[in-house]
Scaffold this motif. Sequence first.
Motif, PDB file in Angstrom:
ATOM      1  N   PHE A  13      17.595 -27.031  29.484  1.00  0.00           N
ATOM      2  CA  PHE A  13      17.759 -26.748  28.353  1.00  0.00           C
ATOM      3  C   PHE A  13      18.589 -28.239  28.464  1.00  0.00           C
ATOM      4  CE2 PHE A  13      22.751 -26.677  27.708  1.00  0.00           C
ATOM      5  CZ  PHE A  13      22.860 -27.150  27.061  1.00  0.00           C
ATOM      6  N   LEU A  14      18.845 -29.414  27.319  1.00  0.00           N
ATOM      7  CA  LEU A  14      19.645 -30.391  27.090  1.00  0.00           C
ATOM      8  C   LEU A  14      19.812 -30.506  26.241  1.00  0.00           C
ATOM      9  CD1 LEU A  14      15.736 -32.741  27.418  1.00  0.00           C
ATOM     10  CD2 LEU A  14      17.847 -32.151  29.033  1.00  0.00           C
ATOM     11  N   CYS A  15      21.880 -30.979  26.278  1.00  0.00           N
ATOM     12  CA  CYS A  15      22.660 -31.481  24.757  1.00  0.00           C
ATOM     13  C   CYS A  15      22.691 -32.924  25.000  1.00  0.00           C
ATOM     14  CB  CYS A  15      23.299 -30.313  24.716  1.00  0.00           C
ATOM     15  SG  CYS A  15      24.512 -30.978  25.827  1.00  0.00           S
ATOM     16  N   GLY A  16      23.765 -33.083  24.403  1.00  0.00           N
ATOM     17  CA  GLY A  16      24.772 -34.269  23.480  1.00  0.00           C
ATOM     18  C   GLY A  16      25.274 -34.747  24.599  1.00  0.00           C
ATOM     19  N   ASP A  17      26.317 -35.357  24.721  1.00  0.00           N
ATOM     20  CA  ASP A  17      27.297 -35.715  25.357  1.00  0.00           C
ATOM     21  C   ASP A  17      28.334 -34.431  25.390  1.00  0.00           C
ATOM     22  OD1 ASP A  17      26.900 -37.628  25.317  1.00  0.00           O
ATOM     23  OD2 ASP A  17      28.074 -39.123  24.002  1.00  0.00           O
ATOM     24  N   VAL A  18      29.015 -33.806  25.973  1.00  0.00           N
ATOM     25  CA  VAL A  18      29.515 -32.920  26.735  1.00  0.00           C
ATOM     26  C   VAL A  18      31.554 -34.086  27.475  1.00  0.00           C
ATOM     27  CG1 VAL A  18      30.752 -31.171  28.532  1.00  0.00           C
ATOM     28  CG2 VAL A  18      28.528 -30.775  27.488  1.00  0.00           C
ATOM     29  N   MET A  19      32.241 -33.576  26.524  1.00  0.00           N
ATOM     30  CA  MET A  19      33.562 -34.452  26.481  1.00  0.00           C
ATOM     31  C   MET A  19      34.657 -33.284  26.962  1.00  0.00           C
ATOM     32  SD  MET A  19      36.838 -35.659  26.480  1.00  0.00           S
ATOM     33  CE  MET A  19      37.200 -35.230  25.017  1.00  0.00           C
ATOM     34  N   LEU A  87      27.804 -35.828  30.577  1.00  0.00           N
ATOM     35  CA  LEU A  87      29.046 -35.657  31.190  1.00  0.00           C
ATOM     36  C   LEU A  87      29.898 -36.535  31.152  1.00  0.00           C
ATOM     37  CD1 LEU A  87      30.741 -33.339  32.034  1.00  0.00           C
ATOM     38  CD2 LEU A  87      30.655 -34.523  34.682  1.00  0.00           C
ATOM     39  N   GLU A  88      30.516 -36.845  29.427  1.00  0.00           N
ATOM     40  CA  GLU A  88      31.450 -38.057  29.243  1.00  0.00           C
ATOM     41  C   GLU A  88      33.012 -37.684  29.580  1.00  0.00           C
ATOM     42  OE1 GLU A  88      30.288 -40.714  25.694  1.00  0.00           O
ATOM     43  OE2 GLU A  88      30.905 -38.910  25.766  1.00  0.00           O
ATOM     44  N   THR A  89      33.087 -37.671  31.179  1.00  0.00           N
ATOM     45  CA  THR A  89      34.093 -37.467  31.640  1.00  0.00           C
ATOM     46  C   THR A  89      34.274 -37.364  33.034  1.00  0.00           C
ATOM     47  OG1 THR A  89      34.501 -35.809  29.565  1.00  0.00           O
ATOM     48  CG2 THR A  89      36.404 -35.338  31.881  1.00  0.00           C
ATOM     49  N   HIS A 264      15.853 -37.948  26.932  1.00  0.00           N
ATOM     50  CA  HIS A 264      16.285 -37.301  26.534  1.00  0.00           C
ATOM     51  C   HIS A 264      17.776 -38.617  26.097  1.00  0.00           C
ATOM     52  CE1 HIS A 264      20.374 -35.751  27.675  1.00  0.00           C
ATOM     53  NE2 HIS A 264      20.400 -34.527  27.043  1.00  0.00           N
ATOM     54  N   GLY A 265      17.405 -38.551  24.576  1.00  0.00           N
ATOM     55  CA  GLY A 265      19.128 -39.828  24.014  1.00  0.00           C
ATOM     56  C   GLY A 265      19.813 -39.385  23.753  1.00  0.00           C
ATOM     57  N   HIS A 266      20.626 -40.070  23.830  1.00  0.00           N
ATOM     58  CA  HIS A 266      22.557 -39.364  23.937  1.00  0.00           C
ATOM     59  C   HIS A 266      23.118 -41.134  22.858  1.00  0.00           C
ATOM     60  CE1 HIS A 266      22.933 -39.679  28.000  1.00  0.00           C
ATOM     61  NE2 HIS A 266      21.811 -38.600  28.357  1.00  0.00           N
ATOM     62  N   SER A 267      24.557 -40.932  22.750  1.00  0.00           N
ATOM     63  CA  SER A 267      25.603 -41.567  22.457  1.00  0.00           C
ATOM     64  C   SER A 267      25.635 -41.491  20.846  1.00  0.00           C
ATOM     65  CB  SER A 267      24.826 -43.242  22.928  1.00  0.00           C
ATOM     66  OG  SER A 267      26.485 -43.994  22.034  1.00  0.00           O
ATOM     67  N   SER A 268      25.120 -41.594  20.224  1.00  0.00           N
ATOM     68  CA  SER A 268      25.439 -40.959  18.559  1.00  0.00           C
ATOM     69  C   SER A 268      26.362 -39.983  18.715  1.00  0.00           C
ATOM     70  CB  SER A 268      24.485 -40.610  17.966  1.00  0.00           C
ATOM     71  OG  SER A 268      23.244 -39.605  18.608  1.00  0.00           O
ATOM     72  N   HIS A 269      26.931 -39.622  18.115  1.00  0.00           N
ATOM     73  CA  HIS A 269      28.188 -38.969  18.077  1.00  0.00           C
ATOM     74  C   HIS A 269      27.823 -37.171  16.361  1.00  0.00           C
ATOM     75  CE1 HIS A 269      31.555 -40.649  20.317  1.00  0.00           C
ATOM     76  NE2 HIS A 269      31.834 -41.707  18.989  1.00  0.00           N
ATOM     77  N   HIS A 270      26.140 -37.588  16.865  1.00  0.00           N
ATOM     78  CA  HIS A 270      25.521 -37.033  16.118  1.00  0.00           C
ATOM     79  C   HIS A 270      23.930 -36.823  16.164  1.00  0.00           C
ATOM     80  CE1 HIS A 270      23.697 -40.026  13.185  1.00  0.00           C
ATOM     81  NE2 HIS A 270      25.453 -41.086  13.591  1.00  0.00           N
ATOM     82  N   ASP A 288      27.224 -35.367  19.803  1.00  0.00           N
ATOM     83  CA  ASP A 288      28.512 -34.366  20.754  1.00  0.00           C
ATOM     84  C   ASP A 288      27.485 -32.804  20.714  1.00  0.00           C
ATOM     85  OD1 ASP A 288      29.770 -36.954  21.547  1.00  0.00           O
ATOM     86  OD2 ASP A 288      30.975 -37.053  19.526  1.00  0.00           O
ATOM     87  N   PHE A 289      27.905 -32.214  21.772  1.00  0.00           N
ATOM     88  CA  PHE A 289      27.906 -30.997  22.492  1.00  0.00           C
ATOM     89  C   PHE A 289      29.378 -30.580  22.754  1.00  0.00           C
ATOM     90  CE2 PHE A 289      27.242 -27.202  24.491  1.00  0.00           C
ATOM     91  CZ  PHE A 289      26.668 -26.360  23.745  1.00  0.00           C
ATOM     92  N   LEU A 290      30.350 -31.030  22.812  1.00  0.00           N
ATOM     93  CA  LEU A 290      31.610 -30.835  22.965  1.00  0.00           C
ATOM     94  C   LEU A 290      32.931 -31.789  23.171  1.00  0.00           C
ATOM     95  CD1 LEU A 290      33.220 -28.110  23.158  1.00  0.00           C
ATOM     96  CD2 LEU A 290      32.899 -28.350  25.694  1.00  0.00           C
TER      97      LEU A 290
END
Length: 377
Positions: A13-19, A87-89, A264-270, A288-290
Motif C-alpha cells: 500500500f502506497l499513497c501520497g502525503d499524509v498530513m 508522513l508530512e508532519t 514512489h514519488g510524492h510532493s505534488s498536491h495531486h 495529497d492523501f490527507l
Amino acid sequence: MQTDLHAPGITLFLCGDVMTGRGIDQILPHPGKPQLFESCVRSALVYVELARESSGSVPQPVDFPYIWGNALDALRRAAPDVRIINLETAITASEQAWPGKGIHYRMHPANLPCISAAGIDCCVLANNHVLDWGYQGLKETLESLHRAGIATAGAGRDATAAAAPAQLAVPGKGRVLVFAWATEDSGVPPEWGAGTSRPGVNFLAGLTARSLKTIARQVAAVKRAGDLVVASLHWGANWGFDVSAQQRSFAHGLIESAAVDVVHGHSSHHVKGIEVYRGKPILYGCGDFLNDYEGIGGHAQCRGDLALMYFPTLAQGRLTRLAMSATQTRHFRANYAPEPGVRWLMETLNREGRPFGVQVARQGQHDLLLEVSGAGT
C-alpha cells in the motif's frame, strides 16, 4: 500484465502525503497547542473552521481511526503485505518552530495512534515538513514512531541513519526495503540535510549520474536475493502534471542501475502519471492523501481533494498487478471518491499515462486497474 485477483508476490500500500497536523491534530483526542506562525493564520483552529464552512460538520473530538474513513475498508479488501506512507508532519510538542519557514505542521505525540489505526508499517520522513519544529521535533518524531513499532526511512540522527532503509519482513515472502530521499525543488532547505553528526533528512543534491551511483552502492550493500526495493522520493513542485525529462531519466536510472523495484514519488498536491519501465512501476506523483486544506481555494483544476490508494503487486521483481482505490478528503477524513471524482481520476491518469503506454480501467465502484501495453513492460 497479470490481472489475477490472487496474483502471487508482495502487495504494497502506497499513497501520497499524509498530513495529520495543524487542523487535523486539533480534532483528534489530544490536540497540541494551536499556535502557528503563518503570515495570515495564527491558530490551527482556523483550519477547522474553514473546513466546516466549506464542507459542513467536522466533528470534534474524533476517535483515532476517524481520519482514515473508507480507506480502512479499501485496506481490508486489498490486504496489502506492507503499508507505506509519506508522513508530512512532525510528531512533537516542540515549541522550536524552524525560523523563517512559512508553514509548520505538527501533531501531538499522544495522537500517534491515528497512524497505527491504519496498520502503517513504515513512515517516509524525507520531506519538507519533518523538521518544521526543529531538531527536537525530529528527534521526538523518530522516537514516537519507533516506540509504536513503526519503521521510518529518509530521516535520522545523522547522515548514516537518514540514508539507511527501513527493512520490513514479509513472512514467507521476503523483505521490503524502503529507501527515501528529498530534493530541494520540493521545498526542502539544503541545511535540513543530515550530516556526520547532525540530524536531518536524506537530502538528494540533484538528479544526477553521481547521485545514481551513490544510491546504487547503498542498495547493493543491503539488498539480498528476493528483496523488494522501494525508492521513495519527495521531489518536484506542488502543482502541475508535467513530468520532467530529468525526473523520468532518473527514475529509469534507479531501475536500471540501482536495482530499484518501485519508484514512489510524492510532493505534488495531486496525482500525476504512472509509468511501467522494465516491469517496474513508477508513480511520479501520488498526490495529497490527507490534509486540512478544505476551504482553501486555488488550483481547482488539479483536484487536490482527490487521491488514490496504490496497491502494486510484484512477483520476482516484476509488476503483476496495480490496483487503485479512489478517495476524496472531506471532513478531514479519507472518504471514497464520488462517481464524478472517480471518473476524473480515471480520465486524468489516462491522459497523463498515454505517453508512457499505460491506461486504467474501472474495477468496481471505487477502484481502478492499470493496463500496460507491450511497450510499457
